[in-house]
Scaffold this motif. Sequence first.
Motif, mmCIF file in Angstrom:
data_model
loop_
_atom_site.group_PDB
_atom_site.id
_atom_site.type_symbol
_atom_site.label_atom_id
_atom_site.label_comp_id
_atom_site.label_asym_id
_atom_site.label_seq_id
_atom_site.Cartn_x
_atom_site.Cartn_y
_atom_site.Cartn_z
ATOM 1 N N SER A 97 0.817 -1.213 0.000
ATOM 2 C CA SER A 97 0.000 0.000 0.000
ATOM 3 C C SER A 97 0.857 1.273 0.000
ATOM 4 O O SER A 97 0.395 2.328 -0.374
ATOM 5 C CB SER A 97 -0.943 -0.007 1.208
ATOM 6 O OG SER A 97 -0.182 -0.124 2.400
ATOM 7 N N ARG A 98 2.108 1.169 0.407
ATOM 8 C CA ARG A 98 2.966 2.362 0.445
ATOM 9 C C ARG A 98 3.817 2.499 -0.832
ATOM 10 O O ARG A 98 3.796 3.535 -1.479
ATOM 11 C CB ARG A 98 3.882 2.319 1.661
ATOM 12 C CG ARG A 98 4.710 3.616 1.815
ATOM 13 C CD ARG A 98 5.840 3.499 2.818
ATOM 14 N NE ARG A 98 5.372 3.516 4.196
ATOM 15 C CZ ARG A 98 6.152 3.236 5.242
ATOM 16 N NH1 ARG A 98 7.417 2.907 5.055
ATOM 17 N NH2 ARG A 98 5.670 3.250 6.466
ATOM 18 N N CYS A 99 4.573 1.424 -1.196
ATOM 19 C CA CYS A 99 5.539 1.579 -2.304
ATOM 20 C C CYS A 99 5.131 0.827 -3.573
ATOM 21 O O CYS A 99 5.840 0.889 -4.574
ATOM 22 C CB CYS A 99 6.927 1.137 -1.866
ATOM 23 S SG CYS A 99 7.104 -0.661 -1.694
ATOM 24 N N ASN A 100 4.020 0.121 -3.536
ATOM 25 C CA ASN A 100 3.483 -0.559 -4.725
ATOM 26 C C ASN A 100 4.307 -1.767 -5.174
ATOM 27 O O ASN A 100 4.105 -2.262 -6.272
ATOM 28 C CB ASN A 100 3.332 0.439 -5.881
ATOM 29 C CG ASN A 100 1.945 0.367 -6.490
ATOM 30 O OD1 ASN A 100 0.982 -0.031 -5.809
ATOM 31 N ND2 ASN A 100 1.834 0.728 -7.755
ATOM 32 N N THR A 101 5.229 -2.248 -4.351
ATOM 33 C CA THR A 101 6.007 -3.442 -4.685
ATOM 34 C C THR A 101 5.122 -4.680 -4.554
ATOM 35 O O THR A 101 4.282 -4.741 -3.665
ATOM 36 C CB THR A 101 7.214 -3.582 -3.725
ATOM 37 O OG1 THR A 101 8.030 -2.426 -3.846
ATOM 38 C CG2 THR A 101 8.049 -4.814 -4.054
ATOM 39 N N GLU A 102 5.320 -5.638 -5.454
ATOM 40 C CA GLU A 102 4.551 -6.873 -5.382
ATOM 41 C C GLU A 102 5.051 -7.727 -4.228
ATOM 42 O O GLU A 102 6.233 -8.041 -4.152
ATOM 43 C CB GLU A 102 4.697 -7.619 -6.711
ATOM 44 C CG GLU A 102 3.742 -8.781 -6.861
ATOM 45 C CD GLU A 102 3.798 -9.371 -8.263
ATOM 46 O OE1 GLU A 102 3.801 -8.623 -9.259
ATOM 47 O OE2 GLU A 102 3.835 -10.601 -8.361
ATOM 48 N N ASN A 103 4.165 -8.084 -3.310
ATOM 49 C CA ASN A 103 4.510 -8.942 -2.168
ATOM 50 C C ASN A 103 3.865 -10.303 -2.333
ATOM 51 O O ASN A 103 2.977 -10.480 -3.166
ATOM 52 C CB ASN A 103 4.025 -8.310 -0.854
ATOM 53 C CG ASN A 103 4.838 -7.077 -0.454
ATOM 54 O OD1 ASN A 103 4.632 -6.518 0.599
ATOM 55 N ND2 ASN A 103 5.754 -6.632 -1.293
ATOM 56 N N GLU A 104 4.323 -11.267 -1.551
ATOM 57 C CA GLU A 104 3.692 -12.587 -1.541
ATOM 58 C C GLU A 104 2.465 -12.523 -0.625
ATOM 59 O O GLU A 104 2.437 -11.731 0.321
ATOM 60 C CB GLU A 104 4.676 -13.641 -1.033
ATOM 61 C CG GLU A 104 5.889 -13.854 -1.937
ATOM 62 C CD GLU A 104 5.521 -14.386 -3.307
ATOM 63 O OE1 GLU A 104 4.579 -15.199 -3.414
ATOM 64 O OE2 GLU A 104 6.159 -13.970 -4.294
ATOM 65 N N PRO A 105 1.434 -13.366 -0.891
ATOM 66 C CA PRO A 105 0.186 -13.292 -0.108
ATOM 67 C C PRO A 105 0.391 -13.493 1.401
ATOM 68 O O PRO A 105 -0.345 -12.916 2.200
ATOM 69 C CB PRO A 105 -0.667 -14.437 -0.677
ATOM 70 C CG PRO A 105 -0.087 -14.718 -2.016
ATOM 71 C CD PRO A 105 1.357 -14.360 -1.953
ATOM 72 N N ASP A 106 1.384 -14.302 1.806
ATOM 73 C CA ASP A 106 1.570 -14.579 3.237
ATOM 74 C C ASP A 106 2.595 -13.665 3.907
ATOM 75 O O ASP A 106 2.959 -13.888 5.053
ATOM 76 C CB ASP A 106 1.955 -16.054 3.433
ATOM 77 C CG ASP A 106 3.238 -16.420 2.710
ATOM 78 O OD1 ASP A 106 3.633 -15.678 1.776
ATOM 79 O OD2 ASP A 106 3.860 -17.426 3.082
#
Length: 117
Positions: A97-106
């Motif tokens: 939500s801050r830097c728009n980097t793709e994270n893993e769901p967990d």
Amino acid sequence: MELPNIISWIAIITLAGSYWFQIYKIHVHKEVRDLSMTYHVLLALGFGILIFTAFVEDSTIFLVKQIATFIPVLIIIGQIKYHDKDHWHSKNDPLCSRCNTENEPDWHYCPTCGQMN
Ligand SMILES: [Zn+2]
């Protein structure tokens, strides 16, 4: 051809084949961040030196084995360089939500900016 010789040729095909499966996987996924460049450079260096040794010792099977593994390792090194900036992408993964980097769901925290998601 004697049995130990046949088994050795099968082993060479198996070893060389394993690298080609790695090449195919990189080709499909274009993801190399988990592959060590140092590991592959040292592998290529070792195989390369042993090509010379096999040549000096006049051993056909040893020479073929070294060349059959040296070439695919060089290709993997090229793939690591070529796909250096590529990243795995899954459209199901949430964006930070801050830097728009793709994270893993967990993942609870973004590894790039530390934002709690
Ligand atoms: Zn972030």
